[in-house]
Design a protein around this motif. Sequence first.
Motif, PDB file in Angstrom:
ATOM      1  N   ALA A  64       0.740  -1.244  -0.064  1.00 25.56           N
ATOM      2  CA  ALA A  64      -0.043   0.012   0.055  1.00 25.56           C
ATOM      3  C   ALA A  64       0.889   1.261  -0.124  1.00 25.56           C
ATOM      4  O   ALA A  64       0.317   2.348  -0.287  1.00 25.56           O
ATOM      5  CB  ALA A  64      -0.812  -0.102   1.095  1.00 25.56           C
ATOM      6  N   TRP A  67       1.962   4.761  -3.410  1.00 24.08           N
ATOM      7  CA  TRP A  67       0.915   5.056  -3.811  1.00 24.08           C
ATOM      8  C   TRP A  67       0.891   5.496  -5.170  1.00 24.08           C
ATOM      9  O   TRP A  67      -0.346   5.513  -5.639  1.00 24.08           O
ATOM     10  CB  TRP A  67       0.597   6.231  -2.858  1.00 24.08           C
ATOM     11  CG  TRP A  67       1.641   7.414  -2.988  1.00 24.08           C
ATOM     12  CD1 TRP A  67       2.747   7.848  -2.194  1.00 24.08           C
ATOM     13  CD2 TRP A  67       1.350   8.572  -3.909  1.00 24.08           C
ATOM     14  NE1 TRP A  67       3.453   8.783  -2.813  1.00 24.08           N
ATOM     15  CE2 TRP A  67       2.519   9.401  -3.658  1.00 24.08           C
ATOM     16  CE3 TRP A  67       0.619   8.853  -5.027  1.00 24.08           C
ATOM     17  CZ2 TRP A  67       2.866  10.478  -4.355  1.00 24.08           C
ATOM     18  CZ3 TRP A  67       1.005  10.131  -5.666  1.00 24.08           C
ATOM     19  CH2 TRP A  67       1.842  10.865  -5.324  1.00 24.08           C
ATOM     20  N   HIS A  70      -0.350   2.739  -7.258  1.00 19.16           N
ATOM     21  CA  HIS A  70      -1.593   2.188  -7.211  1.00 19.16           C
ATOM     22  C   HIS A  70      -2.773   3.287  -7.670  1.00 19.16           C
ATOM     23  O   HIS A  70      -3.872   2.991  -8.424  1.00 19.16           O
ATOM     24  CB  HIS A  70      -1.925   2.123  -5.563  1.00 19.16           C
ATOM     25  CG  HIS A  70      -1.156   1.068  -4.879  1.00 19.16           C
ATOM     26  ND1 HIS A  70      -0.983  -0.207  -5.534  1.00 19.16           N
ATOM     27  CD2 HIS A  70      -0.235   0.839  -3.978  1.00 19.16           C
ATOM     28  CE1 HIS A  70      -0.284  -0.918  -4.834  1.00 19.16           C
ATOM     29  NE2 HIS A  70       0.048  -0.247  -3.768  1.00 19.16           N
ATOM     30  N   PHE A  74      -5.415   2.380 -10.293  1.00 21.10           N
ATOM     31  CA  PHE A  74      -6.918   2.780 -10.415  1.00 21.10           C
ATOM     32  C   PHE A  74      -7.332   3.568 -11.353  1.00 21.10           C
ATOM     33  O   PHE A  74      -8.395   3.452 -11.644  1.00 21.10           O
ATOM     34  CB  PHE A  74      -6.916   3.310  -8.806  1.00 21.10           C
ATOM     35  CG  PHE A  74      -8.316   3.919  -8.495  1.00 21.10           C
ATOM     36  CD1 PHE A  74      -9.159   2.989  -7.754  1.00 21.10           C
ATOM     37  CD2 PHE A  74      -8.488   5.070  -8.716  1.00 21.10           C
ATOM     38  CE1 PHE A  74     -10.326   3.410  -7.326  1.00 21.10           C
ATOM     39  CE2 PHE A  74      -9.943   5.723  -8.196  1.00 21.10           C
ATOM     40  CZ  PHE A  74     -10.829   4.716  -7.750  1.00 21.10           C
ATOM     41  N   ALA A 130       3.157  -5.254  -4.400  1.00 21.96           N
ATOM     42  CA  ALA A 130       2.354  -4.103  -4.963  1.00 21.96           C
ATOM     43  C   ALA A 130       1.167  -4.802  -5.602  1.00 21.96           C
ATOM     44  O   ALA A 130       0.318  -4.277  -5.709  1.00 21.96           O
ATOM     45  CB  ALA A 130       3.237  -3.063  -5.771  1.00 21.96           C
ATOM     46  N   CYS A 133      -1.518  -5.933  -3.310  1.00 17.80           N
ATOM     47  CA  CYS A 133      -2.091  -4.972  -2.731  1.00 17.80           C
ATOM     48  C   CYS A 133      -3.076  -4.465  -3.841  1.00 17.80           C
ATOM     49  O   CYS A 133      -4.407  -4.113  -3.718  1.00 17.80           O
ATOM     50  CB  CYS A 133      -1.418  -3.911  -2.265  1.00 17.80           C
ATOM     51  SG  CYS A 133      -2.004  -2.645  -1.411  1.00 17.80           S
ATOM     52  N   SER A 134      -2.711  -4.044  -5.085  1.00 20.70           N
ATOM     53  CA  SER A 134      -3.278  -3.296  -6.187  1.00 20.70           C
ATOM     54  C   SER A 134      -4.582  -4.081  -6.595  1.00 20.70           C
ATOM     55  O   SER A 134      -5.733  -3.690  -6.599  1.00 20.70           O
ATOM     56  CB  SER A 134      -2.471  -2.818  -7.059  1.00 20.70           C
ATOM     57  OG  SER A 134      -3.169  -2.217  -8.157  1.00 20.70           O
ATOM     58  N   SER A 137      -7.135  -4.685  -3.787  1.00 18.35           N
ATOM     59  CA  SER A 137      -7.984  -3.450  -3.315  1.00 18.35           C
ATOM     60  C   SER A 137      -9.000  -2.947  -4.661  1.00 18.35           C
ATOM     61  O   SER A 137     -10.138  -2.608  -4.370  1.00 18.35           O
ATOM     62  CB  SER A 137      -7.061  -2.056  -3.206  1.00 18.35           C
ATOM     63  OG  SER A 137      -6.161  -1.850  -4.253  1.00 18.35           O
ATOM     64  N   SER A 138      -8.395  -3.496  -5.809  1.00 16.85           N
ATOM     65  CA  SER A 138      -9.238  -3.101  -7.233  1.00 16.85           C
ATOM     66  C   SER A 138     -10.608  -3.788  -7.044  1.00 16.85           C
ATOM     67  O   SER A 138     -11.813  -3.290  -7.303  1.00 16.85           O
ATOM     68  CB  SER A 138      -8.394  -3.589  -8.285  1.00 16.85           C
ATOM     69  OG  SER A 138      -9.308  -3.317  -9.212  1.00 16.85           O
ATOM     70  N   ASP A 265       7.958  -2.142 -11.500  1.00 20.16           N
ATOM     71  CA  ASP A 265       6.646  -1.450 -11.328  1.00 20.16           C
ATOM     72  C   ASP A 265       6.005  -1.484 -12.800  1.00 20.16           C
ATOM     73  O   ASP A 265       4.695  -1.552 -12.651  1.00 20.16           O
ATOM     74  CB  ASP A 265       7.054  -0.099 -11.019  1.00 20.16           C
ATOM     75  CG  ASP A 265       7.298   0.085  -9.488  1.00 20.16           C
ATOM     76  OD1 ASP A 265       7.202  -1.092  -8.805  1.00 20.16           O
ATOM     77  OD2 ASP A 265       7.867   0.925  -9.003  1.00 20.16           O
ATOM     78  N   CYS A 272      -1.882  -5.259 -14.206  1.00 22.03           N
ATOM     79  CA  CYS A 272      -2.862  -4.994 -12.953  1.00 22.03           C
ATOM     80  C   CYS A 272      -3.973  -4.387 -13.670  1.00 22.03           C
ATOM     81  O   CYS A 272      -4.888  -4.426 -13.532  1.00 22.03           O
ATOM     82  CB  CYS A 272      -2.332  -4.674 -11.743  1.00 22.03           C
ATOM     83  SG  CYS A 272      -1.542  -5.739 -10.698  1.00 22.03           S
TER      84      CYS A 272
END
Length: 338
Positions: A64, A67, A70, A74, A130, A133-134, A137-138, A265, A272
Motif C-alpha cells: 500500500a 501510492w 496504485h 486505479f 504491490a 495490494c493493487s 483493493s481493485s 513497477d 494489473c
Amino acid sequence: MLRALKANLDAFTLILIAVVLIASLLPARGAAASGFELLTMAAIALLFFLHGAKLSRQAIIAGATHWRLHLLIFVFTFGAFPLIGVILRPLLTPLLGNPLTLGMLYLCVLPGTVQSAIAFTSLARGNVPAAICSASSSSLIGIFLTPLLLMWLLDTQGVGDNFAFADAVGKISLQLLLPFLAGHLARPLMGTWVASNRHWLTWVDQGSILLVVYTAFSASVVAGLWGSVSPRALLTLTLVCCALLAMVLWLTAWLARLLRFSRDDEVTIVFCASKKSMATGVPMAQILFPGAALGPMLLPLLVFHQLQLMVCAVLARRYREAVSDASRDRPGGIEVTR
C-alpha cells in the motif's frame, strides 16, 4: 513454471468453451435452472469467503505504500478504461449491435483480476507485493464503483431508469463483500489451512465461474441468445476485443515509462491495469442483469478474458526473458531465477 501455468490456463479455457457448448445444447430449464442458481450463489459465497481468509494484512501494508503505482492502476482501471468504452461506443454499436455493445461497456467498468494478475507479475519478475495490494483493493473497490460507473454509462444509453444503484450495491455487498469480510475475520482460525491448501481455492474459483457461465448461458439460450448473435457478430466481437486488449497493453506500458516507473513497477502496472476480472464480473453480472439479458452482457467478458490470459502469458515470458538476457549480458553477470 511457465509451462505449468500455460497448461492450466489452456485446460480451463477448453473446459469453459465446453461448458458454453453444453449450455447451448443442453440448457438448464425449470426446476433444474433454479437448482443451478442456488448452487451458484453458494459457490460464489464460498469463493469470496476463501479469498478473505487468504488475504494477509501484512501483504496489504507492504504494497500500500507505493501510492503512485496504485493511483495509476486505479485511474486506468476505473477511469481510462470506461472512457475508452464511451469513445468507442459510436463505432461498436453498428458493428456489434446494442446488447453486445452494452456488454463491452460492462467489461470496461469492471475491476482488475486478482490471481492471474499476481501470477503473471510474479512470472515476469515484477513488483509482487504491490500487485497483491493493487489487485485485491481493485476487487473490493469495484464492488461499489462498478455499479456506479455502470449506472452512469446506462444513463448515457437512455435506459438508466431500469438500474437501481442502491439495490445493486446492497445485493453485491450481501453476496460478495459480506462473505469476504467473514473470511478475513476467520483468518486467524483458518488462514494456515487456506495457505497450505491453495488448490481448493483454485477449484472453487474456477468451479464457481463455470457454474455461473452454465447458468447464465442456459437462461440466454432458452431466451434465444444464438438466434440473436450471429457467427459474424461473434467474430467481430473477437476482433474488437483483440484491438481493445492491444490498446490497453500499449497504453499501460507507455504510461509507466512516461512517468519513469522502474521496470518491476512497469510489469505490475501492465498486468494489473490492463486485465478485467471474470471472477468478479460474472457473479456481479448475475446480480445486476436479468437472466435473459445476462448472456450478451457476459459474452464480451468471456472473449476478452481468454484473450488476456493467452496474450499475457506470452508477454510475461518476454518480460522474464528480457531480464535473463540483461543479466547474462552484464559483465560478470549471473542469471538469478526466482
